[in-house]
Design a protein around this motif. Structure first.
Motif, PDB file in Angstrom:
ATOM      1  N   ASN A 132       0.802  -1.214   0.000  1.00 41.53           N
ATOM      2  CA  ASN A 132       0.000   0.000   0.000  1.00 41.53           C
ATOM      3  C   ASN A 132       0.843   1.275   0.000  1.00 41.53           C
ATOM      4  O   ASN A 132       0.537   2.196  -0.763  1.00 41.53           O
ATOM      5  N   PRO A 133       1.913   1.393   0.805  1.00 41.01           N
ATOM      6  CA  PRO A 133       2.702   2.644   0.746  1.00 41.01           C
ATOM      7  C   PRO A 133       3.324   2.933  -0.618  1.00 41.01           C
ATOM      8  O   PRO A 133       3.217   4.065  -1.099  1.00 41.01           O
ATOM      9  N   PRO A 134       3.958   1.962  -1.309  1.00 41.70           N
ATOM     10  CA  PRO A 134       4.484   2.292  -2.641  1.00 41.70           C
ATOM     11  C   PRO A 134       3.388   2.643  -3.637  1.00 41.70           C
ATOM     12  O   PRO A 134       3.572   3.526  -4.473  1.00 41.70           O
ATOM     13  N   ILE A 135       2.258   1.988  -3.551  1.00 41.27           N
ATOM     14  CA  ILE A 135       1.169   2.273  -4.483  1.00 41.27           C
ATOM     15  C   ILE A 135       0.622   3.676  -4.252  1.00 41.27           C
ATOM     16  O   ILE A 135       0.377   4.417  -5.203  1.00 41.27           O
ATOM     17  N   PHE A 149       2.298   6.171  -2.967  1.00 43.48           N
ATOM     18  CA  PHE A 149       3.345   7.085  -3.422  1.00 43.48           C
ATOM     19  C   PHE A 149       3.312   7.228  -4.939  1.00 43.48           C
ATOM     20  O   PHE A 149       3.419   8.345  -5.474  1.00 43.48           O
ATOM     21  N   LEU A 150       3.153   6.123  -5.662  1.00 44.70           N
ATOM     22  CA  LEU A 150       3.095   6.184  -7.121  1.00 44.70           C
ATOM     23  C   LEU A 150       1.841   6.914  -7.594  1.00 44.70           C
ATOM     24  O   LEU A 150       1.887   7.665  -8.576  1.00 44.70           O
ATOM     25  N   LYS A 190       0.777  14.422  -9.378  1.00 44.51           N
ATOM     26  CA  LYS A 190       1.659  15.589  -9.493  1.00 44.51           C
ATOM     27  C   LYS A 190       2.136  15.777 -10.927  1.00 44.51           C
ATOM     28  O   LYS A 190       2.209  16.898 -11.429  1.00 44.51           O
ATOM     29  N   LEU A 191       2.480  14.683 -11.617  1.00 43.46           N
ATOM     30  CA  LEU A 191       2.922  14.787 -13.007  1.00 43.46           C
ATOM     31  C   LEU A 191       1.800  15.265 -13.911  1.00 43.46           C
ATOM     32  O   LEU A 191       2.032  16.026 -14.857  1.00 43.46           O
TER      33      LEU A 191
END
Length: 93
Positions: free
Chosen positions: A16-19, A21-22, A28-29
């Motif tokens: 869950n944390p990497p997802i 963050f992505l 943002k992009l």
């Protein structure tokens, strides 16, 4: 709560944390893409030269154009130097 749900919750806790963050990076992009889609008005920055006589305006525009051309040639030279060094490295290997 069965074993399957516990394993699923454990895996969700790990990924869950990497997802998140992505997902945040993607948002943002997308926001940056919307800002840059507006374009850049260079005329606002060069408006101070508009009060000069035409001959001086031509001198300044020629100087800016020569800086752009020389910068692009320097970039091209460095890219070609990198290409030839990689080519030599592959040939040697």
């Amino acid at each position: 709560m069965g074993i399957k749900e516990q394993i699923r919750s454990f895996i969700d806790k790990i990924f869950n944390p990497p997802i998140t963050f992505l997902d945040m990076a993607i948002d943002k992009l997308r926001a940056v893409g919307q800002i840059t889609a507006q374009g850049l008005n260079i005329g606002k920055y060069l408006a101070i030269f508009g009060d000069m006589p035409t001959a001086w305006q031509l001198v300044i525009s020629s100087a800016l154009m020569s800086v752009v051309i020389l910068g692009s040639l320097l970039i091209f030279r460095s890219v070609m130097r990198l290409y030839y060094s990689l080519k030599e490295g592959v040939k040697w290997w």
